[in-house]
Design an enzyme around this catalytic site. Structure first.
Site, PDB file in Angstrom:
ATOM      1  N   HIS A  78       0.818  -1.221   0.000  1.00 28.65           N
ATOM      2  CA  HIS A  78       0.000   0.000   0.000  1.00 28.65           C
ATOM      3  C   HIS A  78       0.848   1.267   0.000  1.00 28.65           C
ATOM      4  CE1 HIS A  78       0.213   0.240   4.539  1.00 28.65           C
ATOM      5  NE2 HIS A  78       0.129   1.514   4.268  1.00 28.65           N
ATOM      6  N   ASP A 131      -0.152  -7.514   1.730  1.00 28.82           N
ATOM      7  CA  ASP A 131       0.389  -6.151   1.721  1.00 28.82           C
ATOM      8  C   ASP A 131       1.919  -6.148   1.769  1.00 28.82           C
ATOM      9  OD1 ASP A 131       0.477  -3.421   1.752  1.00 28.82           O
ATOM     10  OD2 ASP A 131      -0.221  -3.186   3.816  1.00 28.82           O
ATOM     11  N   SER A 228       4.271   2.330   8.175  1.00 26.35           N
ATOM     12  CA  SER A 228       3.961   1.235   7.251  1.00 26.35           C
ATOM     13  C   SER A 228       5.174   0.756   6.475  1.00 26.35           C
ATOM     14  CB  SER A 228       2.912   1.685   6.242  1.00 26.35           C
ATOM     15  OG  SER A 228       1.651   1.610   6.823  1.00 26.35           O
TER      16      SER A 228
END
Ligand code: ARG
Length: 271
Positions: A78, A131, A228
């Site tokens: 992402h 992801d 992230s």
């Protein structure tokens, strides 16, 4: 649309608006409940950077990444989505990783261009499944700057195991992005606890086998926006990549990570 740190930064860079804070408690981020760490203690930790997209104040940092090979960096899929970058990743000409630099305002370490980007085609932006992405560097890192992913069945994945998450992300849940690397201690939770926390909603769905979740019973320690793609490490091995969560550091909403063993398996099978 789910609001991400990077999206807020991208908006700030392109439209000169102030990044909007996520609705989160005063205790979030590496990292909520975290502490400063020396980059020498986490030499495999890298920042993903694009000054074009995110501005130069913090060296263009917008996500974390982790070196598993001298030319191979893992991050979250992402992080390279258009929602984050505001453009297809190949259009971001100055995509780099920053290695060996803990303080993003200083100029130690190395900035290395990304030669190739592979984004897991099975990544599902709705459930957050799969992801992960792989960046190939244009120049190798030092041999000591890599960490080994824990294979499936490794004891490091056992519920109750102490783990550490690293990043330059939001430290409060109010958009206070760190300039220096931080870490937070969390505990690996059981699939049953993670499934109960995330049975499926707009935030995502916990998928045992390809994800893991970690936190503290009382909340307070977690990753947050901007972390992230960064590593979750236990017993000296990589066990997860920061992926998603509901708010940051909230009781009953642990951080969810892409399980490193699944990534290694996917890559071993020729991606
Ligand atoms: N998706 C976020 C990002 O883009 C990371 C969220 C992690 N959240 C958490 N509570 N552990 O940076």
């Amino acid at each position: 649309m789910r609001r991400t740190f990077a999206r807020a930064l991208a908006l700030a860079a392109t439209a000169a608006v102030i990044p909007l804070a996520s609705p989160a408690p005063a205790t979030a981020g590496v990292v909520i409940g975290g502490y400063p760490v020396d980059i020498a203690e986490a030499p495999w930790m890298v920042a993903l950077s694009s000054r074009d997209r995110f501005g130069g104040t913090r060296a263009g940092q917008f996500c974390g990444g982790v070196a598993i090979g001298r030319e191979t960096v893992l991050t979250a899929a992402h992080c390279l989505g258009e929602e984050v970058l505001g453009a297809p990743p190949r259009k971001v000409r100055d995509l780099r990783i920053v290695a060996g630099r803990g303080d993003l305002r200083a100029d130690g370490g190395k900035e290395i261009a990304v030669r190739d980007i592979w984004i897991n085609p099975r990544h599902d932006a709705y459930t957050n499944a799969g992801d992960f992405a792989v960046l190939t560097l244009s120049e190798p890192l030092d041999a000591g700057s890599v960490i080994r992913p824990a294979g499936a069945g490794d004891a490091a994945y056992k519920p109750g195991t102490g783990a550490v998450v690293y990043g330059w992300g939001d430290t409060t849940g109010n958009g206070d992005y760190a300039s220096s690397l931080r870490a937070s201690h969390v505990r690996v939770l059981s699939d049953a606890v993670c499934e109960e926390a995330y049975p499926g909603s707009a935030d995502g769905t916990y998928l045992a086998g390809s994800m893991l979740c970690a936190g503290e019973t009382g909340g307070g320690r977690d990753a947050c926006q901007g972390d992230s793609g960064g590593p979750l490490v236990a017993q000296g091995r990589l066990i997860g990549l920061v992926s998603w969560g509901s708010g940051c550091g909230r009781v009953g909403s642990p951080g969810v990570y892409t399980r490193a063993s699944g990534v290694a398996t996917a890559l071993g099978a020729g991606r």
